[in-house]
Design a protein around this motif. Structure first.
Motif, mmCIF file in Angstrom:
data_model
loop_
_atom_site.group_PDB
_atom_site.id
_atom_site.type_symbol
_atom_site.label_atom_id
_atom_site.label_comp_id
_atom_site.label_asym_id
_atom_site.label_seq_id
_atom_site.Cartn_x
_atom_site.Cartn_y
_atom_site.Cartn_z
ATOM 1 N N ILE A 429 0.817 -1.208 0.000
ATOM 2 C CA ILE A 429 0.000 0.000 0.000
ATOM 3 C C ILE A 429 0.854 1.263 0.000
ATOM 4 C CG2 ILE A 429 -0.248 0.141 2.524
ATOM 5 C CD1 ILE A 429 -3.183 1.038 1.920
ATOM 6 N N ASP A 430 2.065 1.180 0.520
ATOM 7 C CA ASP A 430 2.993 2.318 0.491
ATOM 8 C C ASP A 430 4.346 1.810 -0.002
ATOM 9 O OD1 ASP A 430 3.986 4.841 0.726
ATOM 10 O OD2 ASP A 430 3.842 4.955 2.911
ATOM 11 N N PRO A 431 4.487 1.568 -1.308
ATOM 12 C CA PRO A 431 5.685 0.920 -1.826
ATOM 13 C C PRO A 431 6.961 1.716 -1.547
ATOM 14 C CG PRO A 431 4.354 1.817 -3.607
ATOM 15 C CD PRO A 431 3.526 1.903 -2.366
ATOM 16 N N GLU A 435 10.780 -1.235 -4.109
ATOM 17 C CA GLU A 435 9.653 -1.861 -4.788
ATOM 18 C C GLU A 435 9.236 -1.056 -6.004
ATOM 19 O OE1 GLU A 435 5.316 -3.909 -3.870
ATOM 20 O OE2 GLU A 435 6.180 -2.544 -2.381
ATOM 21 N N ILE A 436 9.323 0.257 -5.905
ATOM 22 C CA ILE A 436 9.012 1.100 -7.056
ATOM 23 C C ILE A 436 9.961 0.772 -8.211
ATOM 24 C CG2 ILE A 436 9.100 3.479 -7.915
ATOM 25 C CD1 ILE A 436 8.001 4.344 -5.164
ATOM 26 N N GLY A 437 11.237 0.594 -7.888
ATOM 27 C CA GLY A 437 12.213 0.245 -8.924
ATOM 28 C C GLY A 437 11.873 -1.080 -9.592
ATOM 29 N N ARG A 438 11.496 -2.086 -8.815
ATOM 30 C CA ARG A 438 11.138 -3.385 -9.385
ATOM 31 C C ARG A 438 9.893 -3.272 -10.263
ATOM 32 N NH1 ARG A 438 12.191 -5.290 -4.048
ATOM 33 N NH2 ARG A 438 9.927 -5.459 -3.675
ATOM 34 N N THR A 439 8.951 -2.468 -9.807
ATOM 35 C CA THR A 439 7.712 -2.295 -10.579
ATOM 36 C C THR A 439 7.991 -1.588 -11.901
ATOM 37 O OG1 THR A 439 6.472 -2.167 -8.502
ATOM 38 C CG2 THR A 439 5.358 -1.391 -10.490
ATOM 39 N N LEU A 440 8.880 -0.594 -11.888
ATOM 40 C CA LEU A 440 9.255 0.097 -13.126
ATOM 41 C C LEU A 440 9.883 -0.863 -14.121
ATOM 42 C CD1 LEU A 440 10.769 3.404 -11.690
ATOM 43 C CD2 LEU A 440 8.643 3.193 -12.959
ATOM 44 N N HIS A 459 -0.510 7.457 1.635
ATOM 45 C CA HIS A 459 0.532 6.457 1.383
ATOM 46 C C HIS A 459 1.324 6.930 0.167
ATOM 47 C CE1 HIS A 459 -2.948 4.388 3.282
ATOM 48 N NE2 HIS A 459 -1.992 3.914 4.063
ATOM 49 N N PRO A 460 2.220 7.886 0.349
ATOM 50 C CA PRO A 460 2.819 8.613 -0.784
ATOM 51 C C PRO A 460 3.661 7.768 -1.722
ATOM 52 C CG PRO A 460 3.884 9.212 1.286
ATOM 53 C CD PRO A 460 2.674 8.408 1.656
ATOM 54 N N GLY A 461 4.015 6.544 -1.308
ATOM 55 C CA GLY A 461 4.728 5.674 -2.237
ATOM 56 C C GLY A 461 3.922 5.409 -3.494
ATOM 57 N N GLN A 462 2.589 5.356 -3.358
ATOM 58 C CA GLN A 462 1.728 5.152 -4.533
ATOM 59 C C GLN A 462 1.850 6.328 -5.502
ATOM 60 O OE1 GLN A 462 -2.373 3.829 -3.839
ATOM 61 N NE2 GLN A 462 -1.828 3.472 -1.698
ATOM 62 N N ILE A 463 1.868 7.539 -4.959
ATOM 63 C CA ILE A 463 1.981 8.730 -5.802
ATOM 64 C C ILE A 463 3.346 8.760 -6.481
ATOM 65 C CG2 ILE A 463 1.865 11.235 -5.855
ATOM 66 C CD1 ILE A 463 -0.798 9.875 -5.168
ATOM 67 N N ARG A 464 4.397 8.426 -5.729
ATOM 68 C CA ARG A 464 5.742 8.402 -6.323
ATOM 69 C C ARG A 464 5.807 7.384 -7.455
ATOM 70 N NH1 ARG A 464 7.466 8.374 -0.920
ATOM 71 N NH2 ARG A 464 8.229 6.225 -1.108
ATOM 72 N N LEU A 465 5.193 6.234 -7.263
ATOM 73 C CA LEU A 465 5.193 5.221 -8.312
ATOM 74 C C LEU A 465 4.477 5.730 -9.562
ATOM 75 C CD1 LEU A 465 5.577 2.402 -9.472
ATOM 76 C CD2 LEU A 465 3.517 1.676 -8.226
ATOM 77 N N ARG A 537 -3.580 20.318 -6.766
ATOM 78 C CA ARG A 537 -2.579 19.937 -7.747
ATOM 79 C C ARG A 537 -1.427 20.937 -7.771
ATOM 80 N NH1 ARG A 537 -3.109 16.480 -12.043
ATOM 81 N NH2 ARG A 537 -5.360 16.401 -11.767
ATOM 82 N N ARG A 538 -1.726 22.200 -7.491
ATOM 83 C CA ARG A 538 -0.684 23.217 -7.518
ATOM 84 C C ARG A 538 0.133 23.265 -6.238
ATOM 85 N NH1 ARG A 538 -4.960 25.879 -10.219
ATOM 86 N NH2 ARG A 538 -5.676 26.835 -8.294
ATOM 87 N N GLU A 539 -0.334 22.569 -5.180
ATOM 88 C CA GLU A 539 0.391 22.578 -3.916
ATOM 89 C C GLU A 539 1.561 21.604 -3.963
ATOM 90 O OE1 GLU A 539 -2.297 21.611 -0.855
ATOM 91 O OE2 GLU A 539 -3.635 23.293 -1.219
ATOM 92 N N PRO A 540 2.642 21.872 -3.187
ATOM 93 C CA PRO A 540 3.719 20.879 -3.097
ATOM 94 C C PRO A 540 3.223 19.626 -2.417
ATOM 95 C CG PRO A 540 4.030 22.628 -1.473
ATOM 96 C CD PRO A 540 2.911 23.067 -2.374
ATOM 97 N N THR A 541 3.779 18.480 -2.804
ATOM 98 C CA THR A 541 3.318 17.203 -2.257
ATOM 99 C C THR A 541 4.107 16.773 -1.039
ATOM 100 O OG1 THR A 541 4.797 15.997 -3.732
ATOM 101 C CG2 THR A 541 2.558 16.420 -4.517
ATOM 102 N N GLU A 542 5.215 17.382 -0.738
ATOM 103 C CA GLU A 542 6.036 16.952 0.394
ATOM 104 C C GLU A 542 5.278 17.111 1.704
ATOM 105 O OE1 GLU A 542 9.073 15.502 0.540
ATOM 106 O OE2 GLU A 542 8.838 15.331 -1.622
ATOM 107 N N GLY A 543 5.329 16.101 2.535
ATOM 108 C CA GLY A 543 4.771 16.179 3.874
ATOM 109 C C GLY A 543 3.289 15.911 3.959
ATOM 110 N N ARG A 544 2.633 15.612 2.830
ATOM 111 C CA ARG A 544 1.190 15.424 2.876
ATOM 112 C C ARG A 544 0.794 14.226 3.715
ATOM 113 N NH1 ARG A 544 -0.346 16.767 -3.212
ATOM 114 N NH2 ARG A 544 -0.512 19.002 -3.021
ATOM 115 N N GLU A 545 1.675 13.239 3.771
ATOM 116 C CA GLU A 545 1.282 12.034 4.493
ATOM 117 C C GLU A 545 1.075 12.281 5.970
ATOM 118 O OE1 GLU A 545 4.129 12.645 3.004
ATOM 119 O OE2 GLU A 545 5.852 11.842 4.054
ATOM 120 N N ALA A 546 1.541 13.393 6.500
ATOM 121 C CA ALA A 546 1.378 13.683 7.926
ATOM 122 C C ALA A 546 0.018 14.267 8.236
ATOM 123 C CB ALA A 546 2.472 14.653 8.382
ATOM 124 N N ASN A 547 -0.755 14.654 7.211
ATOM 125 C CA ASN A 547 -2.030 15.328 7.459
ATOM 126 C C ASN A 547 -3.145 14.338 7.728
ATOM 127 O OD1 ASN A 547 -1.015 17.921 7.074
ATOM 128 N ND2 ASN A 547 -1.168 17.746 4.861
#
Length: 547
Positions: A429-431, A435-440, A459-465, A537-547
């Motif tokens: 759920i939060d790769p 794991e992102i590298g393997r999936t790529l 679970h920002p790993g999903q967004i990074r993927l 969409r225009r906001e930075p994504t860093e730190g969102r997982e803490a909200n």
């Protein structure tokens, strides 16, 4: 009522649950010793419709034998991610999905279907619909359980859902008064606060509730939220006489049943104590107290209220007024001769035939299909067995304490891969970056990647993927299986879809659309949702997982 002892009266004011798909010894003792007269069911009590019908029949029998009064059996059957009924019942889509169809008649149909299924099982009390306005996209517990971000949208769809439940002969509780939408804290886990004046609440949060009361809503659930401008003492609405009695009953002239949210939620249990919270709720003017999980807390609550009455801390007329209110609705909905007809309380074979029947299932699937939204881009048509598309997604999980527990739930990757005879890959759920590298690496073998996102902002790993896949040249179709706001953080996805919920129903609708057998006709732009997504969409994504 005059024949009831004090303990028997208190038992009529408490709702409890139990941890098994059958009556437990603890539950039997609570009913026999403390005369608890009301139950709440969760997904852990449910296996299939036959078992559930038999369980409800046993509960009705035992409560009547021990108390002499019919039971009220309640359930949170909102639809979507908050569904307690089994897989062989007809579970309808959730609030935001229904609103995305653009057709209020779908909300009415969902309420009517739900009422029919519940009554056939012997359940007469549904803790729905949600009338909260999701005007905070960071809300961790309401979000897709709300019909939308404006009072108009919530009224347009929430009130028909309420009417469908009422017309189907089920006691329905609108929730969570005076509004849980504008919070960033889940009251299951903390104590939220909303710093709005009564005038501000009247302009937005209170509006759907006022309209529901005018429509004849018979029950309302009070939220575990601090409203400092309405209640100077540091107690939540649940324990606030200023909110429950002065605002709800006097100013808004509401005269129906008033119930608490579960008093074992941390907003009460951690900050005030469940038993003290229950006592405070009665003093505030609440009639029915939910202590939904722990037998020891039910006993403690009953004993604390009894002591308060005997010591003169809680006037007996408060107890009597609440009992009279509860008994009125028990006469109407809890017995076998209630005003709405003689629907079975026995889970009989004939009654159970209606549960999960073909007509209900087709209607629920049709609503679900209409709810799928094409948010951005051009929808690819996937040819089964073509071998050029990879489905990727995490397993379902329980995103919050209000959601149903995950049992043998369908997997996005497996379900869609099998439905379209395509390769599929299940990820965490939060790769992690590894794991992102393997999936790529695996995704590089395919022309298209269909990625299911499930609450990716948490679970920002999903967004990074998703963003990494697009960056290396994959044609990505991103599908929001939970909060649609996940899509606002994507960069470069060729196509974005929103289905609002991770259920067997929504996955079947996706398969139909991806095969090209139907068009996604849902509209995510209801209210201000589309503009809000553009803002996120225009906001930075860093730190969102803490909200």
């Amino acid at each position: 009522m005059r024949k009831l002892s004090l303990r028997e009266k208190i038992g009529q004011l408490i709702v409890t649950g139990f941890a098994e798909p059958n009556m437990t010894g603890d539950l039997r003792r609570l009913i026999s010793d403390y005369k608890i007269g009301n139950l709440i069911l969760f997904s852990h009590n449910v296996e299939n419709k036959k078992q559930l019908g038999s369980l409800c029949a046993e509960l009705h029998r035992f409560v009547r034998e021990q108390t002499g009064i019919p039971a009220l059996i309640s359930i949170d059957q909102e639809g979507g991610r908050v569904t307690r009924l089994p897989a062989d019942a007809a579970n309808v889509p959730g609030a935001m999905a229904i609103a995305s169809t653009g057709r209020p008649e779908n909300a009415y149909a969902a309420g009517r279907i739900t009422a029919r299924e519940l009554r056939a099982l012997g359940i007469r009390f549904n803790l729905a619909p949600v009338l909260d306005i999701n005007n905070n996209p960071r809300n961790p517990v309401i979000n897709v359980r709300s019909y939308g971000e404006t009072a108009e949208t919530v009224e347009q769809y929430g009130l028909p859902m309420l009417q469908g439940l009422m017309d189907g002969g089920v006691l329905a509780s609108v929730k969570h008064f005076p509004g849980h939408g504008d919070t960033a804290v889940d009251s299951h886990l903390g104590l939220p606060a909303i710093h709005k004046s009564l005038e501000e609440l009247s302009e937005l949060e209170l509006r759907p509730f006022v309209q529901a009361f005018r429509q004849g809503a018979e029950c309302v659930t009070i939220a575990h939220i601090l409203f400092p401008a309405l209640e100077p003492e540091k107690v939540p609405a649940t324990m606030s006489r200023a909110i429950v009695t002065d605002l709800l009953k006097r100013k808004l002239e509401y005269n129906g049943l008033v119930i608490s949210d579960c008093l074992e939620m941390d907003a009460i249990r951690r900050f005030y104590g469940t038993a003290e919270g229950a006592l405070g709720a009665l003093k505030a003017g609440i009639h029915l107290l939910f202590v939904s999980h722990t037998p020891a807390l039910v006993a403690e609550t009953s004993e604390r209220i009894e002591k308060a009455v005997r010591d003169g801390e809680l006037p007996m007329p408060v107890i009597d007024e609440a009992v009279e209110k509860v008994l009125y609705y028990k006469r109407k909905y809890g017995g076998e001769n209630e005003e709405h007809g003689t629907g079975p309380a026995k889970g009989s074979e004939d009654a159970l035939e209606a549960v999960g029947g073909a007509v209900h299932r087709r209607a629920a699937q049709a609503i679900s299909l209409e709810s799928v939204c094409l948010v951005r881009g051009e929808l690819p048509r996937i040819v089964p067995e073509s071998g050029d598309t990879l489905f990727v997604g995490c397993l379902p999980n329980r995103p919050d304490q209000a959601s149903s527990r995950v049992k043998a739930a369908p997997s996005f990757a497996d379900s869609l891969g099998e439905a379209l005879a395509a390769p599929h890959l299940t990820i965490a759920i939060d790769p992690s970056d590894e794991e992102i590298g393997r999936t790529l690496e695996i995704a590089s073998r395919y022309s298209n990647v269909v990625l299911g996102l499930f609450n990716g902002l948490d679970h920002p790993g999903q967004i990074r993927l998703a963003n990494r896949l697009a960056a290396v040249g994959c044609r990505v179709t991103a599908i929001a299986l939970g909060k649609p706001y996940d899509l606002a953080s994507l960069e470069g996805a060729a196509c974005e879809l929103a289905v609002f919920e991770y259920t067997a129903l929504s996955l079947a609708s996706l398969a139909t659309i991806l095969r090209g057998e139907a068009e996604p006709t849902g509209r995510i732009g209801i209210g201000s949702l589309a503009d809000r997504m553009d803002g996120i969409r225009r906001e930075p994504t860093e730190g969102r997982e803490a909200n």
